[in-house]
Design a protein around this motif. Structure first.
Motif, PDB file in Angstrom:
ATOM      1  N   UNK A 149       0.803  -1.239   0.000  1.00  0.00           N
ATOM      2  CA  UNK A 149       0.000   0.000   0.000  1.00  0.00           C
ATOM      3  C   UNK A 149       0.830   1.281   0.000  1.00  0.00           C
ATOM      4  N   UNK A 150       2.127   1.174   0.245  1.00  0.00           N
ATOM      5  CA  UNK A 150       2.976   2.370   0.209  1.00  0.00           C
ATOM      6  C   UNK A 150       3.425   2.757  -1.183  1.00  0.00           C
ATOM      7  N   UNK A 151       2.894   2.087  -2.206  1.00  0.00           N
ATOM      8  CA  UNK A 151       3.290   2.370  -3.578  1.00  0.00           C
ATOM      9  C   UNK A 151       2.189   3.095  -4.336  1.00  0.00           C
ATOM     10  N   UNK A 152       2.582   3.747  -5.418  1.00  0.00           N
ATOM     11  CA  UNK A 152       1.631   4.253  -6.408  1.00  0.00           C
ATOM     12  C   UNK A 152       2.106   3.760  -7.763  1.00  0.00           C
ATOM     13  N   UNK A 153       1.167   3.532  -8.666  1.00  0.00           N
ATOM     14  CA  UNK A 153       1.501   2.908  -9.950  1.00  0.00           C
ATOM     15  C   UNK A 153       1.074   3.812 -11.097  1.00  0.00           C
ATOM     16  N   UNK A 154       1.922   3.914 -12.101  1.00  0.00           N
ATOM     17  CA  UNK A 154       1.563   4.587 -13.352  1.00  0.00           C
ATOM     18  C   UNK A 154       1.679   3.577 -14.476  1.00  0.00           C
ATOM     19  N   UNK A 155       0.568   3.357 -15.190  1.00  0.00           N
ATOM     20  CA  UNK A 155       0.528   2.387 -16.288  1.00  0.00           C
ATOM     21  C   UNK A 155       0.439   3.159 -17.605  1.00  0.00           C
TER      22      UNK A 155
END
Length: 301
Positions: free
Chosen positions: A118-124
């Motif tokens: 949960x400490x991540x953010x994702x860019x696709x």
């Protein structure tokens, strides 16, 4: 002042009191210690030490430099500790790029990755353009076709994408299903604008009269929507079609229609905890899809 090394050397001499002790702690030659002190004094235009038989005693300028160097040393150690810890934790932004056709697989993996970290953010980034991993445009790439050959990338086989012809239930109700390959010419089709986009598109052009093709598009989503609307029969990935019970398989998938996909990371990042964690989830999703018959896995995952 040429470098931090000279300041660190002077600080160590001030702390230990002798050139020999400083050289031993720093793991350098005694002559290097003397050269660093001479260079630093010349560049500052100030005497940093009083030399005497028992060793070196810092002058007022030397004591001032030692205070600055001590603070700098502590900050450098703290920074190094943070970097070591950051390399082991899975947090921050991660960027993945892929082509549109495998978006359901990638998004499934991203949802699981975020739930676990949960400490991540994702860019696709969904783009036909090949993003440059070497320039930091993405951390992980899922690429199709010929094996990427950039020398700075780590390239591993991901899966073989299985596709075949499908017809929506609404189309079947109106026109029925082809009974065999020979009867394809009696039906309508949607296909790629460029037959060379995949081997199966070229095959379709060779067996179906041109006037039976009702739609061409270079966009995978347009083709998928056209099949869903019952405009005609078209190629779709087996993994995606099995999720829609209204899609009817027309022909069995053929091995020569499979498209290889590759998991690509940059050599400097592929061992980082964040990239490893995402790669593991991507592989887990592919294994599940393969078990359900939607993909073919390479010999070594």
């Amino acid at each position: 002042m040429e470098s931090w090394d000279e300041m660190r050397t002077a600080y160590t001499v001030a702390r230990l009191g002798t050139v020999s002790a400083a050289a031993a702690e720093l793991g350098i030659h005694r002559a290097t210690v003397l050269r660093h002190i001479d260079s630093l004094e010349a560049s500052l235009g100030a005497r940093l030490f009083q030399r005497h038989a028992r060793g070196y005693t810092p002058t007022d300028a030397g004591l001032d430099l030692a205070r600055v160097a001590k603070t700098t040393s502590e900050q450098m150690e703290a920074f190094a500790g943070r970097m070591r810890g950051r390399g082991a934790e899975v947090s921050g932004e991660i960027v993945i790029t892929s082509v549109e056709v495998v978006t359901p697989i990638v998004v499934d993996a991203l949802a699981r990755f975020r739930a676990a970290h949960p400490g991540t953010s994702v860019r696709h980034v969904v783009s036909p353009r090949v993003l440059e991993l070497a320039y930091g445009e993405a951390h992980v790439a899922v690429r199709a076709g010929r094996k990427p050959d950039h020398p700075d990338n780590v390239v591993r086989p991901y899966f073989q994408l299985r596709s075949t012809l499908f017809a929506h239930e609404s189309y079947v109700e109106r026109c029925g299903l082809p009974s065999d390959e020979a009867s394809l010419a009696d039906h309508h089709f949607v296909t790629a604008a460029e037959p060379r986009a995949a081997r199966f598109f070229g095959w379709l052009e060779s067996v179906v009269p041109a006037d039976r093709i009702v739609l061409r598009s270079g966009n995978q989503r347009v083709l998928r929507e056209a099949i869903q609307m019952g405009m005609g029969i078209g190629f779709a990935p087996c993994f995606e079609a099995r999720r829609d019970r209204q899609l009817h398989q027309v022909l069995s998938p053929r091995e020569d229609w499979e498209v290889p996909f590759w998991l690509v990371t940059h050599v400097d990042l592929h061992r980082s905890a964040k990239v490893r964690a995402l790669s593991e989830v991507l592989r887990a999703v592919a294994e599940e899809e393969a078990d359900a018959g939607g993909l073919t896995l390479p010999q070594a995952m």
